[in-house]
Enzyme design. Structure first.
Site, PDB file in Angstrom:
ATOM      1  N   HIS A  69       0.810  -1.224   0.000  1.00 35.73           N
ATOM      2  CA  HIS A  69       0.000   0.000   0.000  1.00 35.73           C
ATOM      3  C   HIS A  69       0.843   1.274   0.000  1.00 35.73           C
ATOM      4  O   HIS A  69       0.299   2.370  -0.129  1.00 35.73           O
ATOM      5  CB  HIS A  69      -0.995  -0.001   1.166  1.00 35.73           C
ATOM      6  CG  HIS A  69      -0.400   0.302   2.499  1.00 35.73           C
ATOM      7  ND1 HIS A  69      -0.016  -0.685   3.382  1.00 35.73           N
ATOM      8  CD2 HIS A  69      -0.123   1.476   3.115  1.00 35.73           C
ATOM      9  CE1 HIS A  69       0.458  -0.122   4.481  1.00 35.73           C
ATOM     10  NE2 HIS A  69       0.399   1.184   4.347  1.00 35.73           N
ATOM     11  N   ASP A 113      -0.101  -7.725   1.859  1.00 33.29           N
ATOM     12  CA  ASP A 113       0.389  -6.344   1.790  1.00 33.29           C
ATOM     13  C   ASP A 113       1.917  -6.328   1.766  1.00 33.29           C
ATOM     14  O   ASP A 113       2.581  -5.933   2.730  1.00 33.29           O
ATOM     15  CB  ASP A 113      -0.160  -5.548   2.974  1.00 33.29           C
ATOM     16  CG  ASP A 113       0.054  -4.046   2.828  1.00 33.29           C
ATOM     17  OD1 ASP A 113       0.555  -3.622   1.769  1.00 33.29           O
ATOM     18  OD2 ASP A 113      -0.280  -3.312   3.773  1.00 33.29           O
ATOM     19  N   SER A 211       4.591   2.275   7.835  1.00 29.57           N
ATOM     20  CA  SER A 211       4.216   1.233   6.885  1.00 29.57           C
ATOM     21  C   SER A 211       5.445   0.679   6.173  1.00 29.57           C
ATOM     22  O   SER A 211       6.315   1.429   5.740  1.00 29.57           O
ATOM     23  CB  SER A 211       3.250   1.796   5.845  1.00 29.57           C
ATOM     24  OG  SER A 211       2.019   2.127   6.417  1.00 29.57           O
TER      25      SER A 211
END
Length: 260
Positions: A69, A113, A211
């Protein structure tokens, strides 16, 4: 940049099925501390735009593993050897040759992810830049296992990104607990390809900007920072990490081998 949990997902029956299926088929640091400068030489700071960052792990001299992402583009910069988000003489700034998002990544369920990024040039390995090796096997991580995650993300829900690399110690939480009504309540489902980790009392977590950061458990790379709740460090929503299962490891090795 670490995703917050989304709206209501598929039916409960579907979610239960997703939780039980086998391997086949297709954030900021909260409650942590600033690390000793350059003591995590495998960390990569990803500057995706002027005001958006992610993180990643250098797994080969010209390969970084991060989250799918994280919107990596041709203008993204990968900074190795960084302690500060500002310029330092130890830093190596590299650019993207090609990004490989995991083909089965699902933005809705958050499954898969992961993203591999091939850099245009090889990093120079030294005391400030080092490779974090992949695990030999995708062994599941048992609840109660102590892990750590580092990043330059927020250290408070309303703070700016940290100016220096921070790290927090967290504990793996049973998926059944993370899926119960006091936690994620299957929205989304925390499946077998994910690791739920934090502190059941809250206060220790990764956050926006973390992230893609590597999750190390007992010193071994086991996951990649993926998403969390609306508020980082909230005991209702521990951090969720993409688990480096055998399926994921095989994909990583296949991509790197095929792109030589």
């Amino acid at each position: 940049m670490r995703n917050a949990s989304g709206p209501r997902g598929p039916s409960l029956a579907t979610l239960l099925f997703l939780l039980l299926i086998p391997e086949g088929g297709c954030e900021r640091i909260i409650g942590g501390d600033t690390v000793v400068p350059h003591s995590r030489p495998y960390m990569a700071l990803l500057k995706l735009s002027s005001n958006t960052i992610c993180a990643g792990a250098l797994i080969e001299k010209n390969w970084v593993l991060t989250a799918a992402h994280c919107n990596v583009g041709k203008r993204s910069k990968f900074i190795l050897g960084a302690h500060s988000i500002n310029k330092e003489p130890e830093q190596q700034i590299l650019t993207v040759k090609k990004a490989f998002p995991y083909p089965c990544y699902d933005e809705y369920t958050r499954e898969g992810d992961l993203q591999l990024v091939r850099l245009k040039k090889k990093a120079t390995v030294n005391r400030n830049v080092a490779i974090l090796h992949l695990p030999k096997k995708g062994d599941d991580v048992k609840p109660g296992t102590r892990c750590r995650v580092a990043g330059w993300g927020r250290f408070g829900n309303k703070s700016a990104p940290s100016e220096t690399l921070r790290e927090v110690n967290i504990t793996v939480i049973d998926r059944k607990i993370c899926n119960d009504e006091k936690h994620y309540n299957f929205h989304p489902v925390i499946g077998l390809n994910m690791i739920c980790a934090g502190d059941l009392r809250g206060g220790k977590d990764s956050c926006n900007g973390d992230s893609g950061s590597p999750l190390l458990c007992d010193g071994i790379l086991r996951g990649i920072t993926s998403f969390g709740g609306e508020k980082c460090g909230d005991r209702r929503w521990p951090g969720v990490y993409t688990f480096l299962s055998d399926k994921h490891l095989n994909w990583i090795k296949k991509i790197m081998k095929g792109s030589v």
